[in-house]
Write an enzyme that holds these catalytic residues in place. Structure first.
Site, PDB file in Angstrom:
ATOM      1  N   LYS A   1       0.829  -1.199   0.000  1.00  0.00           N
ATOM      2  CA  LYS A   1       0.000   0.000   0.000  1.00  0.00           C
ATOM      3  C   LYS A   1       0.869   1.257   0.000  1.00  0.00           C
ATOM      4  CE  LYS A   1      -2.352   3.270   2.594  1.00  0.00           C
ATOM      5  NZ  LYS A   1      -1.941   4.131   3.731  1.00  0.00           N
TER       6      LYS A   1
ATOM      7  N   ASP B   1      -5.934   0.067   0.399  1.00  0.00           N
ATOM      8  CA  ASP B   1      -5.964   0.054   1.859  1.00  0.00           C
ATOM      9  C   ASP B   1      -7.299  -0.558   2.281  1.00  0.00           C
ATOM     10  OD1 ASP B   1      -7.803   1.982   1.280  1.00  0.00           O
ATOM     11  OD2 ASP B   1      -6.865   3.577   2.429  1.00  0.00           O
TER      12      ASP B   1
END
Length: 220
Positions: free
Chosen positions: A121, A139
């Site tokens: 991420k 996320d």
DNA sequence: AACTCGGGGCA
DNA sequence: TGCCCAGAGTT
């Protein structure tokens, strides 16, 4: 599962809900962004933004983080939680930047992911926001809304969610897509309280329709 | 796949 | 005061 056309419609509608969706972390260069995103793991951007003004005023370069003591850096980021891990990672990451990249932040997702404290991420956010590399950071918000809407399958892992999004969204729209989905998840399609009754996407949303039906049944 | 690291914010 | 928030690393 939503078709490519439906996904693109959904992303457009979310864009209308959040016309100025963009990275919310305070930063003025790639290095500061990298630090801010590493700090943001498992806490909110708002919380990170409370410590970064002072932090970036005190630490300007990777050398500054290498030279400070572990304990002092921990104190400077104490209020965001997980501070021991994060302080250790930032010192280690700064050392790598100096030794391998002449003190600069590498631009590719692969190189970024090699750094301490930088996972999928974080690498995607830094690559796309700082360097314009096509990437979709997944996320918990992106994962949740992708699953609720029916962009991907419920059982998909993070990698599969990311791959599905990349397959269904044209490359030139990846960066807006990931910011829009994050905003949509954070402020509207929230984990515990999705705003289904007032959601413009309700008609195409797998989970939303299910929830509304349940709600209807409970009323009777 | 499960576990650990953690304080802030809100009800 | 207890629940919710939200990734990376390790085993």
């Amino acid at each position: 599962m939503l078709t490519n056309k439906q996904v693109s419609e959904a992303v457009t509608m979310i864009g209308e809900m959040f016309p100025d969706a963009e990275c919310e972390l305070h930063h003025s260069n790639p290095f500061e962004l990298l630090i801010a995103v590493v700090l943001s793991a498992q806490c909110t951007d708002a919380l990170v933004n409370k410590v970064t003004p002072d932090l970036f005023n005190k630490y300007k370069t990777p050398e500054d983080y290498v030279e400070v003591s572990q304990e002092e850096l921990e104190q400077d980021i104490r209020s965001i939680g997980l501070y021991r891990n994060k302080a250790k990672n930032i010192k280690k990451l700064s050392k790598s930047l100096i030794e391998q990249y002449n003190g600069e932040v590498p631009e590719s997702k692969e190189e970024l992911m090699e750094l301490a404290g930088v996972g999928r991420k974080t690498a995607n956010v830094v690559a796309s926001v700082a360097f314009g590399v096509p990437a979709i950071a997944v996320d918990t918000h992106v994962e949740r809304v992708s699953k609720r809407l029916g962009i991907c399958r419920w059982k998909d892992n993070v990698r599969e969610v990311e791959n599905t999004l990349m397959k269904k969204v044209p490359k030139e729209e990846w960066s807006v897509t990931h910011h829009r989905l994050i905003f949509f998840g954070r402020y509207h399609c929230k984990a515990q309280s999705p705003q289904c009754p007032v959601c413009p996407l309700l008609d195409m949303c797998r989970e939303g329709k299910k929830r509304m039906k349940k709600r209807q049944a409970a009323m009777e």
